[in-house]
Enzyme design. Sequence first.
Site, short mmCIF file in Angstrom:
data_model
loop_
_atom_site.label_atom_id
_atom_site.label_comp_id
_atom_site.label_asym_id
_atom_site.label_seq_id
_atom_site.Cartn_x
_atom_site.Cartn_y
_atom_site.Cartn_z
CB CYS A 294 -1.01 -0.05 1.20
SG CYS A 294 -2.09 -1.37 0.93
CG HIS B 175 -3.40 3.49 1.74
ND1 HIS B 175 -3.81 3.14 0.47
CD2 HIS B 175 -3.13 2.60 2.64
CE1 HIS B 175 -3.99 2.07 0.64
NE2 HIS B 175 -3.78 1.62 1.92
CG ASN C 92 -6.65 -0.65 1.01
OD1 ASN C 92 -6.00 -0.16 0.11
ND2 ASN C 92 -6.26 -0.99 2.37
O1 UT7 Z 1 -3.76 -0.92 3.75
C1 UT7 Z 1 -2.96 -1.91 4.30
C2 UT7 Z 1 -3.09 -1.40 5.63
N1 UT7 Z 1 -4.42 -1.96 6.38
C3 UT7 Z 1 -5.01 -1.26 7.23
O2 UT7 Z 1 -4.62 -0.37 7.61
C4 UT7 Z 1 -6.28 -1.92 7.77
C5 UT7 Z 1 -6.26 -1.59 9.39
N2 UT7 Z 1 -7.20 -2.20 10.02
C6 UT7 Z 1 -8.46 -1.92 9.92
O3 UT7 Z 1 -8.99 -1.22 9.21
C7 UT7 Z 1 -9.41 -2.67 11.05
O4 UT7 Z 1 -8.92 -3.18 11.94
C8 UT7 Z 1 -10.44 -3.49 10.25
C9 UT7 Z 1 -11.66 -2.65 9.54
C10 UT7 Z 1 -9.76 -4.44 9.53
C11 UT7 Z 1 -11.26 -4.30 11.37
O5 UT7 Z 1 -12.01 -3.22 12.24
P1 UT7 Z 1 -11.83 -3.67 14.06
O6 UT7 Z 1 -12.64 -2.39 14.64
O7 UT7 Z 1 -10.25 -3.53 14.19
O8 UT7 Z 1 -12.47 -4.93 14.19
P2 UT7 Z 1 -11.75 -6.39 14.75
O9 UT7 Z 1 -10.94 -7.10 13.63
O10 UT7 Z 1 -11.40 -6.01 16.06
O11 UT7 Z 1 -13.29 -7.19 14.82
C12 UT7 Z 1 -14.25 -6.66 15.56
C13 UT7 Z 1 -15.62 -7.66 15.29
C14 UT7 Z 1 -15.09 -9.10 15.33
O12 UT7 Z 1 -16.14 -9.90 15.99
P3 UT7 Z 1 -15.92 -10.30 17.59
O13 UT7 Z 1 -14.76 -11.16 17.50
O14 UT7 Z 1 -15.96 -9.32 18.30
O15 UT7 Z 1 -17.48 -10.98 17.71
C15 UT7 Z 1 -15.13 -9.51 13.87
O16 UT7 Z 1 -15.57 -10.92 13.67
O17 UT7 Z 1 -15.95 -7.49 14.06
C16 UT7 Z 1 -16.19 -8.77 13.28
N3 UT7 Z 1 -16.07 -8.27 11.82
C17 UT7 Z 1 -17.02 -8.09 11.05
N4 UT7 Z 1 -18.27 -8.06 11.21
C18 UT7 Z 1 -19.35 -7.83 10.09
C19 UT7 Z 1 -14.94 -8.27 11.31
N5 UT7 Z 1 -15.12 -8.10 10.00
C20 UT7 Z 1 -16.44 -8.17 9.80
C21 UT7 Z 1 -17.11 -7.73 8.84
N6 UT7 Z 1 -18.49 -7.71 9.07
N7 UT7 Z 1 -16.73 -7.68 7.50
#
Ligand code: UT7
Length: 326
Positions: A116, A253, A283
Amino acid sequence: MTKVLRSVVTGVGGYLPERVVTNDDLAKFVDTNDEWIVERTGIRQRHRAPDDQPVSELAVNAARKALAAAGRTPADVDLIVVATTTADLTFPAVATIVQRKLGCPIGIAFDVQAVCSGFVYAMAVADGFVARDRSKCALVIGAETMTRLMDWTDRGTCVLFGDGAGAVVLEPVAGEGTIVDRGLLGFALRADGTKQDMLYVDGGPSTNGQVGKLRMQGNQVFRHAVVNISEAVTAAAADAGIEVSSVDWFIPHQANIRILEGVARRLGIDEKKVITTLSEHANTSAASIPLALDQAINDGRIKPGHLLLLEAMGGGFTWGACVVRL
Ligand code: UT7
């Protein structure tokens, strides 16, 4: 004041594949929903290239527009740098395929792989040629077909990415060596290979011979993003000799709206100065910055003479920022 050569952006172009995939479209086959995706990421839709449209084609379409905007033709191009993670083939470089498809003369062409952060890295690399008068007309392209790397059963990643390409033309122009010069005024690049396991693709020509799928510990990446990006932005501004507050536009980005807002808050940047395309593009990895630049030029926000701060972070980890006066 000593005259210096600057790498000046003389044209910008973007290309997005026709097909739009909304969050609701994804919810039909992934356990997710529009509300979660919008609230946690800011993404509403993404573009997806058909299987028969390789990344070089996206790159060529963006490059043609950038060349037209610069008033140049493929015959003028002597350097092509493509930032990509999703090459047509393991080799040759996408840049050489772009060279052939555009019909550019023999010159320099190679790819930069910094995921990225690729576009920011590629700008700095191209500056090494243009600002030394080794290139009169360079194409710097960020192009990705990230949807090819998705594991469509992993809702934590497959909702985040899209396909697209953006390109800029860089040309050497004499400046005064001050911050009022047009061109690339400063940059900061960083990498930390110890964080590799947090974001990678689990395949490659030298391991399992497969293309692989993207794997990410999203919340771990998130934890590092704001701090890392803010430090690089501050360092790039210092390298250019400008204050972050004097920047007209901040072009990050596009990974997650919460990261963009977090960086802006931490650096005291007015959020009205932040260009966001996340909701429509998602992204697009190395393509997201030039696509955002293209959009904001086309809608009249970014104008010649404006001071721009570009930043990115991605797999590796790699991250970086650069300061450009348009
Ligand atoms: O470009 C390269 C660099 N990449 C980035 O900068 C990405 C950085 N990270 C992020 O943008 C975020 O961490 C994400 C958008 C990927 C995830 O958001 P988060 O607030 O960190 O969520 P999490 O991974 O901690 O997950 C929270 C909950 C989980 O459920 P439980 O375990 O709390 O029940 C996940 O299973 O959200 C759930 N979850 C979803 N729910 C519905 C994860 N993905 C999804 C989804 N739809 N697509």
